[in-house]
Design an enzyme around this catalytic site. Sequence first.
Site, PDB file in Angstrom:
ATOM      1  N   ASP A 173       0.836  -1.199   0.000  1.00 32.16           N
ATOM      2  CA  ASP A 173       0.000   0.000   0.000  1.00 32.16           C
ATOM      3  C   ASP A 173       0.877   1.257   0.000  1.00 32.16           C
ATOM      4  OD1 ASP A 173      -2.249   1.594   0.142  1.00 32.16           O
ATOM      5  OD2 ASP A 173      -2.560   1.313   2.292  1.00 32.16           O
ATOM      6  N   ASN A 175      -2.353 -10.863  -4.542  1.00 29.25           N
ATOM      7  CA  ASN A 175      -2.211 -12.311  -4.660  1.00 29.25           C
ATOM      8  C   ASN A 175      -0.944 -12.724  -3.927  1.00 29.25           C
ATOM      9  OD1 ASN A 175      -4.457 -12.710  -6.495  1.00 29.25           O
ATOM     10  ND2 ASN A 175      -3.188 -11.654  -8.008  1.00 29.25           N
TER      11      ASN A 175
END
Length: 234
Positions: A155, A177
């Site tokens: 992030d 993922n």
Amino acid sequence: MDGCLHCVFTWQKACSIFHTQGWKHLRRSFSTEKVIHKDHSLPNPSWSKDLRLLFDQFMKKCEDGSWKHLPSSECKVPQRIHSFKTYFLDSKPVKEDQLSQARPFTRSYEVGQGFEYAMFYNEDEKRTVCLFQGGPYLEGPPGFLHGGALATMIDTTLGVCTISCMGLFMTANLNINFKSPIPLCSVVVISSQLDKVEGRKVFVSCNVRSVDEKTLHSDATGLFIKLDPEKSLT
Ligand SMILES: CCCCCCCCCCCC(=O)SCCNC(=O)CCNC(=O)[C@H](O)C(C)(C)COP(=O)(O)OP(=O)(O)OC[C@H]1O[C@@H](n2cnc3c(N)ncnc32)[C@H](O)[C@@H]1OP(=O)(O)O
């Protein structure tokens, strides 16, 4: 949430300096301004040989100006309160005495125990690379990095990747993922890029690889939304 907001407001200041005065002034601000203390993205004794080696390689790439080392620091409380009140007038922040203890999530651990990282940015290619060593307090499965710790660094890296776009951002969506677990205290390289901008929406993506690039640990996409000052003032 608190830590994330802190990051954004630190980022607000960086973006503002970057867009009005450029990289030179941004770097100078990080080293001289009273509101900003220590640059935590420089080598310290907890850094492994891998991390130091990669750091040196990227610092070399900075010599011709194509890549920039991005300093990482803290932001004083009054600034955050001011930013919060400016952009979220109708919000109720935590009490000011609680806020006075706030600090950036990724810089809240003792040296070497949590997030050790350095970021590099390539303006022309709209790419950001984060060299990340996750310390022992970030354990998830025994001996491996917690997925949430990796998500935090993804992030943050993707957030930095939005630097070429004007204004303040918030993460609206993050898809990760997890393909291969990351051994605790090892070093990974998070390589991100800005994919497209549609109005206030900024689409970014990244992959996370081992130092030798042989292992793909994760890939991810993110959507960041530019905050709309008109909305925040209603
Ligand atoms: C040096 C130091 C470094 C430091 C560097 C630090 C970087 C750190 C980065 C960390 C950042 C965080 O973790 S931030 C913390 C986590 N995030 C949050 O708490 C955000 C909470 N959400 C919000 O506040 C809001 O939903 C916003 C601000 C994201 C969007 O609200 P808004 O401004 O009202 O926008 P809104 O009209 O809803 O949406 C605008 C457009 O985006 C689309 N949109 C909105 N959300 C989504 C979504 N989840 N998925 C798909 N699309 C979406 C809408 O359909 C619309 O499309 P269209 O109709 O226009 O096509």
